[in-house]
Design a protein around this motif. Structure first.
Motif, PDB file in Angstrom:
ATOM      1  N   PRO A  41       0.935  -1.295   0.003  1.00  0.00           N
ATOM      2  CA  PRO A  41      -0.246  -0.137   0.071  1.00  0.00           C
ATOM      3  C   PRO A  41       0.612   1.169   0.104  1.00  0.00           C
ATOM      4  O   PRO A  41       0.479   2.182  -0.739  1.00  0.00           O
ATOM      5  CB  PRO A  41      -0.905  -0.176   1.231  1.00  0.00           C
ATOM      6  CG  PRO A  41      -0.860  -1.579   1.508  1.00  0.00           C
ATOM      7  CD  PRO A  41       0.534  -2.275   0.973  1.00  0.00           C
ATOM      8  N   SER A  42       1.988   1.308   0.714  1.00  0.00           N
ATOM      9  CA  SER A  42       2.913   2.579   0.821  1.00  0.00           C
ATOM     10  C   SER A  42       3.219   2.974  -0.424  1.00  0.00           C
ATOM     11  O   SER A  42       3.132   4.412  -1.004  1.00  0.00           O
ATOM     12  CB  SER A  42       4.028   2.309   1.683  1.00  0.00           C
ATOM     13  OG  SER A  42       4.790   1.355   1.311  1.00  0.00           O
ATOM     14  N   ALA A  43       3.609   2.248  -1.421  1.00  0.00           N
ATOM     15  CA  ALA A  43       4.018   2.492  -2.722  1.00  0.00           C
ATOM     16  C   ALA A  43       3.052   3.000  -3.727  1.00  0.00           C
ATOM     17  O   ALA A  43       3.053   4.255  -4.245  1.00  0.00           O
ATOM     18  CB  ALA A  43       4.810   1.361  -3.456  1.00  0.00           C
ATOM     19  N   ALA A  44       1.942   2.451  -3.648  1.00  0.00           N
ATOM     20  CA  ALA A  44       0.787   2.515  -4.538  1.00  0.00           C
ATOM     21  C   ALA A  44      -0.027   3.652  -4.096  1.00  0.00           C
ATOM     22  O   ALA A  44      -0.355   4.632  -5.010  1.00  0.00           O
ATOM     23  CB  ALA A  44       0.033   1.130  -4.980  1.00  0.00           C
ATOM     24  N   SER A  45      -0.390   3.664  -2.920  1.00  0.00           N
ATOM     25  CA  SER A  45      -1.200   4.791  -2.455  1.00  0.00           C
ATOM     26  C   SER A  45      -0.446   6.029  -2.331  1.00  0.00           C
ATOM     27  O   SER A  45      -1.112   7.284  -2.393  1.00  0.00           O
ATOM     28  CB  SER A  45      -1.920   4.430  -1.208  1.00  0.00           C
ATOM     29  OG  SER A  45      -1.097   4.195  -0.216  1.00  0.00           O
ATOM     30  N   SER A  46       0.726   6.059  -2.008  1.00  0.00           N
ATOM     31  CA  SER A  46       1.558   7.345  -1.715  1.00  0.00           C
ATOM     32  C   SER A  46       1.711   8.195  -3.180  1.00  0.00           C
ATOM     33  O   SER A  46       1.481   9.248  -3.401  1.00  0.00           O
ATOM     34  CB  SER A  46       2.602   7.253  -0.962  1.00  0.00           C
ATOM     35  OG  SER A  46       3.747   6.558  -1.643  1.00  0.00           O
ATOM     36  N   ALA A  47       1.839   7.160  -4.213  1.00  0.00           N
ATOM     37  CA  ALA A  47       2.272   7.878  -5.519  1.00  0.00           C
ATOM     38  C   ALA A  47       0.881   8.431  -6.093  1.00  0.00           C
ATOM     39  O   ALA A  47       0.731   9.629  -6.665  1.00  0.00           O
ATOM     40  CB  ALA A  47       2.676   6.877  -6.391  1.00  0.00           C
ATOM     41  N   ALA A  62       4.071   8.575 -10.562  1.00  0.00           N
ATOM     42  CA  ALA A  62       2.856   7.787 -10.522  1.00  0.00           C
ATOM     43  C   ALA A  62       2.849   6.868 -12.118  1.00  0.00           C
ATOM     44  O   ALA A  62       2.674   5.610 -12.179  1.00  0.00           O
ATOM     45  CB  ALA A  62       1.700   8.345 -10.320  1.00  0.00           C
ATOM     46  N   ALA A  63       3.220   7.568 -13.023  1.00  0.00           N
ATOM     47  CA  ALA A  63       3.381   6.923 -14.323  1.00  0.00           C
ATOM     48  C   ALA A  63       4.362   5.981 -14.576  1.00  0.00           C
ATOM     49  O   ALA A  63       4.321   4.917 -14.926  1.00  0.00           O
ATOM     50  CB  ALA A  63       3.224   8.021 -15.636  1.00  0.00           C
ATOM     51  N   VAL A  64       5.460   6.310 -13.878  1.00  0.00           N
ATOM     52  CA  VAL A  64       6.712   5.344 -14.021  1.00  0.00           C
ATOM     53  C   VAL A  64       6.521   4.105 -13.073  1.00  0.00           C
ATOM     54  O   VAL A  64       6.455   3.131 -13.662  1.00  0.00           O
ATOM     55  CB  VAL A  64       7.882   6.286 -13.101  1.00  0.00           C
ATOM     56  CG1 VAL A  64       9.168   5.067 -12.859  1.00  0.00           C
ATOM     57  CG2 VAL A  64       8.445   7.251 -14.048  1.00  0.00           C
ATOM     58  N   LEU A  65       5.708   4.416 -11.872  1.00  0.00           N
ATOM     59  CA  LEU A  65       5.357   3.216 -10.927  1.00  0.00           C
ATOM     60  C   LEU A  65       4.312   2.249 -11.669  1.00  0.00           C
ATOM     61  O   LEU A  65       4.326   1.052 -11.638  1.00  0.00           O
ATOM     62  CB  LEU A  65       4.965   3.596  -9.672  1.00  0.00           C
ATOM     63  CG  LEU A  65       5.932   4.388  -8.741  1.00  0.00           C
ATOM     64  CD1 LEU A  65       5.027   5.057  -7.724  1.00  0.00           C
ATOM     65  CD2 LEU A  65       7.047   2.992  -8.120  1.00  0.00           C
ATOM     66  N   ALA A  66       3.328   2.930 -12.539  1.00  0.00           N
ATOM     67  CA  ALA A  66       2.422   2.115 -13.055  1.00  0.00           C
ATOM     68  C   ALA A  66       2.943   1.287 -14.300  1.00  0.00           C
ATOM     69  O   ALA A  66       2.604   0.133 -14.579  1.00  0.00           O
ATOM     70  CB  ALA A  66       1.251   3.336 -13.791  1.00  0.00           C
ATOM     71  N   ALA A  67       3.962   1.883 -14.862  1.00  0.00           N
ATOM     72  CA  ALA A  67       4.756   1.289 -16.056  1.00  0.00           C
ATOM     73  C   ALA A  67       5.417  -0.085 -15.383  1.00  0.00           C
ATOM     74  O   ALA A  67       5.476  -1.266 -15.950  1.00  0.00           O
ATOM     75  CB  ALA A  67       5.561   2.022 -16.789  1.00  0.00           C
ATOM     76  N   TYR A  68       6.281   0.182 -14.224  1.00  0.00           N
ATOM     77  CA  TYR A  68       6.920  -0.733 -13.870  1.00  0.00           C
ATOM     78  C   TYR A  68       6.124  -1.876 -13.180  1.00  0.00           C
ATOM     79  O   TYR A  68       6.430  -3.282 -13.225  1.00  0.00           O
ATOM     80  CB  TYR A  68       7.609  -0.072 -12.516  1.00  0.00           C
ATOM     81  CG  TYR A  68       8.358  -0.911 -11.765  1.00  0.00           C
ATOM     82  CD1 TYR A  68       9.912  -1.631 -12.042  1.00  0.00           C
ATOM     83  CD2 TYR A  68       8.249  -1.601 -10.385  1.00  0.00           C
ATOM     84  CE1 TYR A  68      10.542  -2.489 -11.250  1.00  0.00           C
ATOM     85  CE2 TYR A  68       8.948  -2.337  -9.559  1.00  0.00           C
ATOM     86  CZ  TYR A  68      10.053  -2.735 -10.335  1.00  0.00           C
ATOM     87  OH  TYR A  68      10.837  -3.472  -9.340  1.00  0.00           O
ATOM     88  N   ASP A 122       7.577  -3.168  -3.104  1.00  0.00           N
ATOM     89  CA  ASP A 122       7.338  -1.918  -2.253  1.00  0.00           C
ATOM     90  C   ASP A 122       8.368  -1.073  -3.003  1.00  0.00           C
ATOM     91  O   ASP A 122       9.287  -0.782  -2.518  1.00  0.00           O
ATOM     92  CB  ASP A 122       7.614  -1.852  -0.685  1.00  0.00           C
ATOM     93  CG  ASP A 122       7.272  -0.730   0.016  1.00  0.00           C
ATOM     94  OD1 ASP A 122       6.730   0.139  -0.744  1.00  0.00           O
ATOM     95  OD2 ASP A 122       7.450  -0.370   1.186  1.00  0.00           O
ATOM     96  N   ALA A 123       7.832  -0.545  -4.284  1.00  0.00           N
ATOM     97  CA  ALA A 123       8.622   0.260  -5.158  1.00  0.00           C
ATOM     98  C   ALA A 123       8.290   1.739  -5.020  1.00  0.00           C
ATOM     99  O   ALA A 123       7.322   2.227  -4.727  1.00  0.00           O
ATOM    100  CB  ALA A 123       8.487   0.013  -6.474  1.00  0.00           C
ATOM    101  N   GLU A 124       9.228   2.719  -5.192  1.00  0.00           N
ATOM    102  CA  GLU A 124       9.335   3.966  -5.202  1.00  0.00           C
ATOM    103  C   GLU A 124      10.361   4.543  -6.276  1.00  0.00           C
ATOM    104  O   GLU A 124      11.391   4.016  -6.454  1.00  0.00           O
ATOM    105  CB  GLU A 124       9.684   4.692  -3.805  1.00  0.00           C
ATOM    106  CG  GLU A 124      11.174   4.455  -3.423  1.00  0.00           C
ATOM    107  CD  GLU A 124      11.518   5.054  -2.037  1.00  0.00           C
ATOM    108  OE1 GLU A 124      10.867   6.056  -1.710  1.00  0.00           O
ATOM    109  OE2 GLU A 124      12.272   4.556  -1.171  1.00  0.00           O
ATOM    110  N   ASP A 141      13.003  -0.833  -5.130  1.00  0.00           N
ATOM    111  CA  ASP A 141      12.089  -1.740  -5.015  1.00  0.00           C
ATOM    112  C   ASP A 141      12.367  -2.878  -3.794  1.00  0.00           C
ATOM    113  O   ASP A 141      13.588  -3.563  -3.844  1.00  0.00           O
ATOM    114  CB  ASP A 141      11.647  -2.824  -6.418  1.00  0.00           C
ATOM    115  CG  ASP A 141      10.353  -3.369  -6.076  1.00  0.00           C
ATOM    116  OD1 ASP A 141       9.607  -3.346  -4.911  1.00  0.00           O
ATOM    117  OD2 ASP A 141      10.151  -4.071  -6.966  1.00  0.00           O
ATOM    118  N   CYS A 142      11.864  -2.736  -2.728  1.00  0.00           N
ATOM    119  CA  CYS A 142      11.941  -3.823  -1.564  1.00  0.00           C
ATOM    120  C   CYS A 142      11.062  -4.803  -2.098  1.00  0.00           C
ATOM    121  O   CYS A 142      10.190  -4.854  -2.132  1.00  0.00           O
ATOM    122  CB  CYS A 142      11.635  -3.287  -0.303  1.00  0.00           C
ATOM    123  SG  CYS A 142      11.707  -4.369   1.058  1.00  0.00           S
TER     124      CYS A 142
END
Length: 195
Positions: A41-47, A62-68, A122-124, A141-142
């Motif tokens: 949740p921390s990565a997806a919701s914070s972005a 947020a777009a980078v995390l979505a692609a990843y 848990d990616a950022e 990413d953890c």
């Protein structure tokens, strides 16, 4: 070297390659065909919740995390069958990242292994350069291997992780923005750091 020793060595190499690359990328849910990556949740919701006023790059991050996340989903779909057939890996990964995935798939096919279980992320985004000629991003990413499995489909058994393999592991990835969309271009699974 006997035939049995050769087979065991090939399987061990395939396991090491797949574990190395999987440490930072894939997500799935236990054993079903649902191959959605599981972002903590921390990565997806914070972005998603960062406002543009708090971080002017929030939308791009947020777009980078979505692609990843999408690349991770497609990668896990490929690793579940040891084949990229029917996936959209080329839509989300290119260059070195795509080559690493293809090499792992070839090793897995040779060894007769597939991936089962769940791999949590848990990616950022740790760096973003939108001023570069080709915008770039770096991710950390953890990865949690607690419910991850490599399965030997020939012997019909789970291959345990190496005893020295930490269950939580930091890896990095790089991405670039091409034609208006982010693509994962590189993966560094060596990390060596626990999280």
């Amino acid at each position: 070297m006997t035939t049995r020793q050769t087979r065991l060595r090939t399987r061990a190499l395939a396991l090491c390659g797949a574990v190395g690359l999987l440490l930072g990328l894939t997500g799935c849910s236990g054993g079903s065909d649902d191959a959605r990556p599981q972002m903590l949740p921390s990565a997806a919701s914070s972005a998603a919740s960062e406002s543009a006023s708090a971080d002017p790059d929030a939308v791009e991050k947020a777009a980078v995390l979505a692609a990843y996340s999408a690349m991770s989903r497609e990668q896990m779909a490929a690793y579940r069958t040891a084949s990229a057939k029917g996936t959209e890996l080329e839509r989300y990964a290119t260059a070195e990242a795509l080559g690493q995935i293809r090499n792992d798939l070839a090793r897995m096919q040779e060894a007769g292994t597939v991936v089962r279980g769940e791999l949590a992320h848990d990616a950022e985004v740790t760096a973003l350069d939108m001023d570069a000629q080709t915008p770039t991003a770096t991710l950390s990413d953890c990865v949690d291997l607690a419910r991850y499995e490599t399965y030997d489909s020939k012997a019909r058994k789970v291959i345990p992780l190496p005893t020295e393999q930490p269950l939580r592991y930091v890896m990095t990835a790089s991405a670039q923005r091409w034609d208006g969309r982010w693509m994962v271009t590189g993966l560094d699974t060596r990390g060596g750091q626990t999280c």
